[in-house]
Write a protein that holds these residues in place. Structure first.
Motif, mmCIF file in Angstrom:
data_model
loop_
_atom_site.group_PDB
_atom_site.id
_atom_site.type_symbol
_atom_site.label_atom_id
_atom_site.label_comp_id
_atom_site.label_asym_id
_atom_site.label_seq_id
_atom_site.Cartn_x
_atom_site.Cartn_y
_atom_site.Cartn_z
ATOM 1 N N THR A 1 -2.559 38.178 69.997
ATOM 2 C CA THR A 1 -1.888 39.246 69.273
ATOM 3 C C THR A 1 -2.942 40.118 68.611
ATOM 4 O O THR A 1 -3.716 39.634 67.762
ATOM 5 C CB THR A 1 -0.927 38.669 68.205
ATOM 6 N N THR B 1 -1.924 33.215 74.153
ATOM 7 C CA THR B 1 -1.354 34.478 73.695
ATOM 8 C C THR B 1 -2.308 35.079 72.664
ATOM 9 O O THR B 1 -2.722 34.392 71.719
ATOM 10 C CB THR B 1 0.014 34.272 73.039
ATOM 11 N N ILE C 1 12.420 42.579 75.059
ATOM 12 C CA ILE C 1 11.074 42.788 74.522
ATOM 13 C C ILE C 1 11.100 43.668 73.281
ATOM 14 O O ILE C 1 10.080 43.813 72.598
ATOM 15 C CB ILE C 1 10.116 43.382 75.579
ATOM 16 N N GLY D 1 6.174 47.223 78.358
ATOM 17 C CA GLY D 1 5.550 46.018 78.870
ATOM 18 C C GLY D 1 5.127 46.171 80.307
ATOM 19 O O GLY D 1 5.667 47.007 81.054
ATOM 20 N N PHE E 1 9.581 42.437 69.857
ATOM 21 C CA PHE E 1 8.152 42.261 69.612
ATOM 22 C C PHE E 1 7.545 43.552 69.075
ATOM 23 O O PHE E 1 7.808 44.640 69.585
ATOM 24 C CB PHE E 1 7.435 41.856 70.904
ATOM 25 N N VAL F 1 2.659 43.359 76.278
ATOM 26 C CA VAL F 1 3.730 44.124 75.633
ATOM 27 C C VAL F 1 3.138 44.889 74.457
ATOM 28 O O VAL F 1 2.286 44.358 73.725
ATOM 29 C CB VAL F 1 4.863 43.186 75.148
ATOM 30 N N THR G 1 9.692 50.055 73.100
ATOM 31 C CA THR G 1 8.749 48.981 73.388
ATOM 32 C C THR G 1 8.471 48.981 74.883
ATOM 33 O O THR G 1 9.371 49.208 75.699
ATOM 34 C CB THR G 1 9.314 47.610 72.979
ATOM 35 N N SER H 1 3.702 43.441 83.631
ATOM 36 C CA SER H 1 3.534 42.033 83.991
ATOM 37 C C SER H 1 3.147 41.894 85.449
ATOM 38 O O SER H 1 3.461 42.752 86.277
ATOM 39 C CB SER H 1 4.829 41.252 83.720
ATOM 40 N N ASP I 1 8.925 34.354 73.738
ATOM 41 C CA ASP I 1 7.593 34.782 74.176
ATOM 42 C C ASP I 1 7.755 35.942 75.140
ATOM 43 O O ASP I 1 8.820 36.152 75.726
ATOM 44 C CB ASP I 1 6.820 33.626 74.808
ATOM 45 N N ILE I 2 6.695 36.714 75.323
ATOM 46 C CA ILE I 2 6.819 37.958 76.082
ATOM 47 C C ILE I 2 7.026 37.713 77.567
ATOM 48 O O ILE I 2 7.722 38.485 78.234
ATOM 49 C CB ILE I 2 5.609 38.890 75.848
#
Length: 469
Positions: free
Chosen positions: A465, A463, A56, A120, A59, A109, A118, A122, A44-45
């Motif tokens: 998407t 989550t 990451i 991200g 993903f 992400v 990629t 947080s 998971d991210i």
């Protein structure tokens, strides 16, 4: 920037709790349910962003994750001391009074399918501790005081050589900006600059010089109360991730020490008079992580080892009493505490995910942490006593639809016994106290103080998407 970070602290780190020292063992319901292991198993991210920025790269598209949990901790403080005047031995325990606390986290992400890049961002509460041990009601100042009944002397009012209501609240919000680059089909690297906001409140505050008893030239006001102090910090994390594409994966990451400015405390004694100001710097320690992962058919396995370097971090490196360098008391302890004096620790995180039930993957996680607190310095860590040795986790996921995924977690942790030492007194031996620079530099005297705890946490995560174009 500082005001924005304060707002983020209110929104995303209303509370955090210690697990591996004062550091969170994982982030979010999914990563926590895997015991916090994610350095080589980016399932998971949130876990990938926290433990290995390179990971990451697995993903695609845009993924948003939000977690919220309810945490309950049950720390307990014990102490025993014999009063030399009356000969009575006081012994008892005090339970924490904090109650339930919320625990949020958010991560995002994004990357284009087929791109080597990629990204991200947080906002995680990655570190914290807090206790609230109320004043012992059966104390010498109480009209119903009974020395034959259990009484916890460490929580006697300050005029009776205790600390009274001993409370603390520390939290650290970390905002990370992550970039991962896929060097080859199997190998990725990543980097994450970080901005941190930390806030600390302790009462009574042992970081401030106390007003010693009248016999030592003071007025006997003891340690003051302080407003919450805060500071900004900066650091980074780098990582690498290698996927053999035959099931086995390996990862490694290094999070630098997060360097903070000094926190400045405005303090007042219990009678309202102004006390001396004090400054204290507490950095987040460097973290070294290596991990192994294996995925095949119905199983995902993850194993991480972490080394948390408290011994070289400001605030944790020093210990003991501050020693006056000038004036009439030069060479004597001022009564202010230099730091926690913690050892660096080893952490093992392990998790397994079983995917044999359609739309209901199940996860089991375990985390082991060695104890950073030295027995002889246990007295100094009473405000940060929430140390968990063993943690057990269970979690699952459920796809609500093509876009939404629900994660759930239950965690239980235990300290597996007390952290215990003796009480310490900074009163110089020339005044009849136990302190002696050569034979007893900490001022230990016949007594004991200890603490243990259990923790429980229920957490859910969502989550989302985004649809791919």
């Amino acid at each position: 920037m500082k005001n924005l970070l304060k707002l983020a602290v209110v929104l995303f780190t209303s509370a955090t709790f210690a697990q591996t020292g004062h550091i969170m063992q994982g982030v979010g319901a999914f990563n926590m349910s895997m015991g916090g292991a994610a350095t080589a198993q980016p399932l998971d991210i949130s876990g990938a962003l926290q433990w290995n920025p390179a990971a990451i790269s697995v993903f695609d598209g845009k993924i948003l994750k939000f977690d919220i949990g309810a945490f309950s901790g049950s720390p307990k403080l014990y102490s025993t001391v014999t009063d030399p005047g009356s000969g009575f031995t006081f012994s008892g325990s005090t339970e924490d009074d904090k109650g339930l606390s919320p625990m949020p986290a958010i991560a995002y992400v994004w990357g284009k399918e087929g791109s080597k890049h990629t990204f991200g961002v947080s906002a995680f509460g990655i570190s914290g501790f807090g206790v609230d041990f109320p004043t012992e009601s059966n104390n010498p100042g109480s009209p119903n005081f009974n020395p034959m009944e259990p009484a916890n002397p460490i929580n006697f009012p300050q005029e009776f050589n205790g600390f009274g209501n001993l409370a603390s609240d520390y939290m650290l919000l970390q905002i990370g900006f992550t970039w991962a680059y896929q060097v080859s089909e199997k190998f990725s690297i990543g980097i994450e600059p970080t901005i941190n906001y930390g806030a600390l409140e302790i009462g009574p505050n042992p970081l401030v010089r106390p007003d010693f008893p009248v016999a030592m030239g003071g007025t006997g006001k003891g340690y003051p109360l302080s407003d919450k102090a805060s500071s900004l910090g900066f650091g980074a994390q780098i990582g690498m991730f290698y996927d053999t594409q035959s099931g086995f994966k390996i990862g490694a990451a290094y999070k630098t020490q997060q360097y903070f400015g000094a926190m400045k405390f405005d303090s007042k004694y219990l009678d309202g008079t102004v006390a001396n100001d004090a400054e204290f710097t507490m950095n987040y320690p460097a973290v070294y992580s290596i991990g192994l992962g294996y995925s095949k058919s119905k199983f995902d396995l993850a194993l991480d080892y972490r080394y948390i370097d408290y011994e070289n971090a400001d605030g944790f490196e020093k210990s003991g009493w501050e020693i006056a360098t000038s004036g009439p008391g030069a060479g004597m302890p001022t009564g202010a505490v230099n730091g926690f004096g913690w050892n660096s620790i080893n952490v093992i995180s392990a998790g397994i995910q079983y995917k044999g039930i359609e739309k209901l993957p199940l996860r089991f996680g375990y985390t082991y942490s060695s104890n950073p607190i030295k027995d002889e310095l246990a007295f100094f860590s009473m405000p940060a006593s929430a140390i968990i040795k063993h943690a057990f986790q269970f979690g699952f996921s459920y796809p609500i639809n093509d876009n939404f995924m629900l994660d759930a977690l239950y965690h239980h942790g235990t300290s597996d016994g007390k952290t215990e030492g003796t009480m310490l007194d900074p009163t110089p031996d020339v005044m009849g106290g136990p302190w002696n620079a050569d034979t007893n530099p900490l001022g230990a005297f016949p007594s004991s103080v200890g603490y243990d705890m259990t923790t429980d946490l229920v957490m859910i995560g969502i989550t989302y998407t985004f649809d791919k174009k």
